[in-house]
Scaffold this motif. Structure first.
Motif, PDB file in Angstrom:
ATOM      1  N   THR A  92     -52.109  46.259 -17.159  1.00 50.18           N
ATOM      2  CA  THR A  92     -53.548  46.136 -17.386  1.00 50.18           C
ATOM      3  C   THR A  92     -53.849  45.506 -18.735  1.00 50.18           C
ATOM      4  O   THR A  92     -54.635  44.551 -18.836  1.00 50.18           O
ATOM      5  CB  THR A  92     -54.223  47.515 -17.301  1.00 50.18           C
ATOM      6  N   LEU A  93     -53.231  46.033 -19.791  1.00 54.03           N
ATOM      7  CA  LEU A  93     -53.498  45.506 -21.135  1.00 54.03           C
ATOM      8  C   LEU A  93     -53.018  44.070 -21.292  1.00 54.03           C
ATOM      9  O   LEU A  93     -53.681  43.246 -21.932  1.00 54.03           O
ATOM     10  CB  LEU A  93     -52.831  46.402 -22.182  1.00 54.03           C
ATOM     11  N   SER A  94     -51.858  43.751 -20.707  1.00 48.49           N
ATOM     12  CA  SER A  94     -51.352  42.379 -20.788  1.00 48.49           C
ATOM     13  C   SER A  94     -52.292  41.416 -20.078  1.00 48.49           C
ATOM     14  O   SER A  94     -52.563  40.312 -20.570  1.00 48.49           O
ATOM     15  CB  SER A  94     -49.953  42.297 -20.166  1.00 48.49           C
ATOM     16  N   GLY A  95     -52.789  41.828 -18.902  1.00 38.33           N
ATOM     17  CA  GLY A  95     -53.722  40.977 -18.178  1.00 38.33           C
ATOM     18  C   GLY A  95     -55.011  40.744 -18.937  1.00 38.33           C
ATOM     19  O   GLY A  95     -55.514  39.624 -19.009  1.00 38.33           O
ATOM     20  N   ILE A  96     -55.560  41.805 -19.536  1.00 36.86           N
ATOM     21  CA  ILE A  96     -56.807  41.681 -20.293  1.00 36.86           C
ATOM     22  C   ILE A  96     -56.617  40.765 -21.504  1.00 36.86           C
ATOM     23  O   ILE A  96     -57.426  39.859 -21.757  1.00 36.86           O
ATOM     24  CB  ILE A  96     -57.297  43.064 -20.738  1.00 36.86           C
ATOM     25  N   MET A  97     -55.533  40.993 -22.246  1.00 39.02           N
ATOM     26  CA  MET A  97     -55.295  40.189 -23.442  1.00 39.02           C
ATOM     27  C   MET A  97     -55.050  38.724 -23.093  1.00 39.02           C
ATOM     28  O   MET A  97     -55.594  37.811 -23.728  1.00 39.02           O
ATOM     29  CB  MET A  97     -54.090  40.751 -24.207  1.00 39.02           C
TER      30      MET A  97
END
Length: 297
Positions: A92-97
């Protein structure tokens, strides 16, 4: 099919296949391998989709960033849910960033540089999926089903063929979206080039309500023109091409004509969203492929 649709379809199908592949073998995967897979998927999908949205909505960084973050973050989250909490967080965090970074790239990179950069992202994305697949297979035991898969995935011809296939597929796309750059004034500038016998790009996205200068350049060996049936939703403000209308241009049509090496311009503004076809009215040219679409968002 449009460039955006084809690229998103490729990413969606490859994501679906790899997600199914990982979920089926999750019992043989440790947490570290799951986290690496989730992070890689979220990061690459975020960069690709963010770059796409950044190019399509160039000038509206907020919209492109939101779309890139939502799409990549959601896919990263979905990928990691059946695996582990850590994998879910990483994806999730990798996708958002990455969605944020891709949108900023799409905003900053010149329009003519989007195609090669997107190609590098797609090729890198495909290569990462192949490497992760091989790594997962090598740790997945040696049951009958896995043996069959190992036989194919370890064959060096398979990844090479897939990468070559991605290359030729991408080159076949009529790279045709959003070539909008800031002009020297407050106008938006759309650059449209005619060659024998096609337009580059053949699909253009413009924000409605924005005065836009369409610059039509003929780089072909014969005369070409550009005609857009505009209904009453497109207002023609100024034009440099009024003396070559083939006897049928009315107030509801945008028409530009240019001999080889010449350039013609028109300033227009759409009052409503919609998609309109444009084409070359010179006999035989439309039938040879000189057609395209303008979408007002």
């Amino acid at each position: 099919m449009s460039t955006v649709f084809q690229v998103l379809a490729f990413v969606g199908m490859s994501y679906g296949w790899f997600t199914w592949f990982v979920w089926k073998r999750k019992k043989h995967m440790d947490h570290m391998l799951g986290m690496i897979s989730g992070m890689a998927m979220g990061m690459m999908i975020g960069l690709i989709t963010g770059l796409l949205f950044g190019a399509v909505y160039q000038g509206d960084l907020y919209t492109s960033t939101i779309w890139g973050m939502i799409l990549a973050g959601s896919l990263g989250f979905l990928f990691g849910v059946p695996l582990s909490i850590l994998c879910t967080i990483e994806g999730t965090l990798s996708g958002i960033m990455a969605g944020m970074m891709g949108a900023m790239l799409g905003e900053m990179v010149p329009a003519d540089k989007v195609k090669p950069l997107l190609f590098l992202f797609l090729l890198f994305y495909t290569a990462i999926l192949l490497l992760l697949t091989k790594l997962i297979v090598s740790r997945g035991g040696q049951d009958a089903e896995t043996k069959k898969w190992v036989f194919s995935i370890h064959n060096p011809i398979l990844p090479a063929a897939l990468l070559v296939g991605v290359f030729f597929w991408y080159q076949s796309i009529p790279f045709a979206f959003h070539i909008i750059e800031k002009g020297e004034t407050t106008l938006e500038v759309v650059k449209l080039v005619a060659v024998d016998f096609s337009y580059k790009p053949s699909e253009i996205y413009i924000k409605k309500g924005t005065p836009t200068k369409v610059t039509f350049k003929n780089e072909g060996n014969v005369e070409h023109d550009f005609e857009l049936v505009s209904d009453e939703d497109i207002l023609i403000q100024t034009t440099s091409s009024t003396n070559h209308q083939h006897g049928k241009t009315a107030a509801k049509k945008v028409h530009l004509h240019a001999k080889p090496g010449e350039t013609a311009t028109v300033v227009l503004k759409a009052t409503a969203a919609g998609t309109y076809q444009f084409y070359c009215t010179i006999p035989g040219h439309k039938e040879s492929g000189m057609v395209g679409r303008i979408t007002f968002l």
